[in-house]
Write an enzyme that holds these catalytic residues in place. Sequence first.
Site, PDB file in Angstrom:
ATOM      1  N   GLN A 242       0.869  -1.182   0.000  1.00 62.55           N
ATOM      2  CA  GLN A 242       0.000   0.000   0.000  1.00 62.55           C
ATOM      3  C   GLN A 242       0.903   1.229   0.000  1.00 62.55           C
ATOM      4  O   GLN A 242       1.492   1.585   1.021  1.00 62.55           O
ATOM      5  CB  GLN A 242      -0.912  -0.027   1.219  1.00 62.55           C
ATOM      6  CG  GLN A 242      -1.738  -1.302   1.343  1.00 62.55           C
ATOM      7  CD  GLN A 242      -2.770  -1.435   0.233  1.00 62.55           C
ATOM      8  OE1 GLN A 242      -3.750  -0.703   0.188  1.00 62.55           O
ATOM      9  NE2 GLN A 242      -2.540  -2.380  -0.673  1.00 62.55           N
ATOM     10  N   ALA A 283     -11.687   2.560   4.055  1.00 56.87           N
ATOM     11  CA  ALA A 283     -10.704   1.703   3.382  1.00 56.87           C
ATOM     12  C   ALA A 283      -9.838   2.508   2.406  1.00 56.87           C
ATOM     13  O   ALA A 283     -10.031   3.709   2.203  1.00 56.87           O
ATOM     14  CB  ALA A 283     -11.421   0.571   2.660  1.00 56.87           C
ATOM     15  N   HIS A 284      -8.893   1.788   1.778  1.00 56.59           N
ATOM     16  CA  HIS A 284      -7.921   2.474   0.930  1.00 56.59           C
ATOM     17  C   HIS A 284      -8.566   3.114  -0.304  1.00 56.59           C
ATOM     18  O   HIS A 284      -9.509   2.607  -0.885  1.00 56.59           O
ATOM     19  CB  HIS A 284      -6.787   1.531   0.520  1.00 56.59           C
ATOM     20  CG  HIS A 284      -7.215   0.277  -0.165  1.00 56.59           C
ATOM     21  ND1 HIS A 284      -6.375  -0.799  -0.339  1.00 56.59           N
ATOM     22  CD2 HIS A 284      -8.388  -0.094  -0.741  1.00 56.59           C
ATOM     23  CE1 HIS A 284      -7.011  -1.759  -0.992  1.00 56.59           C
ATOM     24  NE2 HIS A 284      -8.224  -1.349  -1.237  1.00 56.59           N
ATOM     25  N   ASN A 285      -8.008   4.281  -0.645  1.00 62.78           N
ATOM     26  CA  ASN A 285      -8.381   5.036  -1.850  1.00 62.78           C
ATOM     27  C   ASN A 285      -9.786   5.619  -1.819  1.00 62.78           C
ATOM     28  O   ASN A 285     -10.308   6.059  -2.848  1.00 62.78           O
ATOM     29  CB  ASN A 285      -8.198   4.196  -3.114  1.00 62.78           C
ATOM     30  CG  ASN A 285      -6.741   3.854  -3.356  1.00 62.78           C
ATOM     31  OD1 ASN A 285      -6.300   2.737  -3.062  1.00 62.78           O
ATOM     32  ND2 ASN A 285      -5.983   4.804  -3.872  1.00 62.78           N
TER      33      ASN A 285
END
Length: 391
Positions: A242, A283-285
């Site tokens: 990540q 969460a990511h993004n």
Amino acid sequence: MPGRATRRAPSSSPWARSLCTSGNRRRWLGFETRRRAEAGATRTDMAYTLRELADAAEVTLRGRGEIEIDAVAPLNRAGPRNVAYCASSRYRALISESRAGALILHPEDSGVFSGNALLCDDPRVAFARIARLLHPPGPIQPGRHPSAVIHESASVADSASIGPQAVIEAYACVGHQALIGAGAVVGERCVVGAGTRIEARAVIMHDCVIGERCVISPGAVIGGEGFGYVRETDGRWLKVPQLGRVVIGNEVDVGANTTIDRGALGDTVIADGVKLDNLIQIAHNVKVGEHTAMAGCVGVAGSAVIGKRCLIAGGSGIMGHITVGDDVEVTAMSFLKGSVSGPGRYSSSLPAADADVWARNLGRFRHLDELARRLRRVEQTIKQILSGGKH
């Protein structure tokens, strides 16, 4: 706005009432005086006239503008130096019995109360403005606790406050009058803006950016590894690095134990003015637009884009890779599976029912497909009869 220092009456809590015996109260006041002196405390509790409060809150004053108010209080416990408010018909019966020095009311409720009143269309907003004035946060006390660990390459403003056992890693930057609480961690190359408070044991992982005047509550983790894995041919999971950051704008509040994962390649972005409750997972993004608010236990899956001024109620879930438009409201325990353009109000949760009723309804639910097929056959038969055909 000028204010006059006053001594505030002790709290009505059982603990505070125990201080009201003469011996206990003298000992407590002595301790409090020494504590404030040792800490260099400059904050004093302020009293304002009702007219000053009306001007600050931009509301209409009815009654004696010269009386002094020094605290906010609940409607049913307020005294003559307190201001309270009523914004719901559920509490209207308490208005006439209130002993508050003043009440913040909608004009429609003003006839129920004969005392001093601050009249406005939105009592909640007026109450918030007055509460912030009467109960401001304590000032930042500049300094670095001896047990704090600060890397020699980090840049920390002289006006910042660094608490016990806080850790500030290499090349991090902590701005003017920022606070890094006890046990908090600011990772390598992070930026913490002016006036931002990183509360006790919050963790800001490497390379993240926190804007100005934010509050990161205890236990929050900003910039942890996103949940990124791919499955190999033999069934094992392979972790995907990540490599992005978390970028948080100005005046953002992040609740206790909320987690915001760093982006996989790009950044996870939380725009200006966003308010996140406790125990939220971002969460990511994910991208969250300006002034959106989320209540506790919301989960937002990866790469979702949420617009401006949205309201996401507690326990709701947002599917990954979808877009939620501006001014969307999602009611409690709902699940958004697909994109919505907004504005609008969306629900998908089922309220609790009597257990026996729920069991019967669940049984019927299992037969929905069969009932739908039977209904279609009936509709087709009726259509043939009405058209003169045979069945």
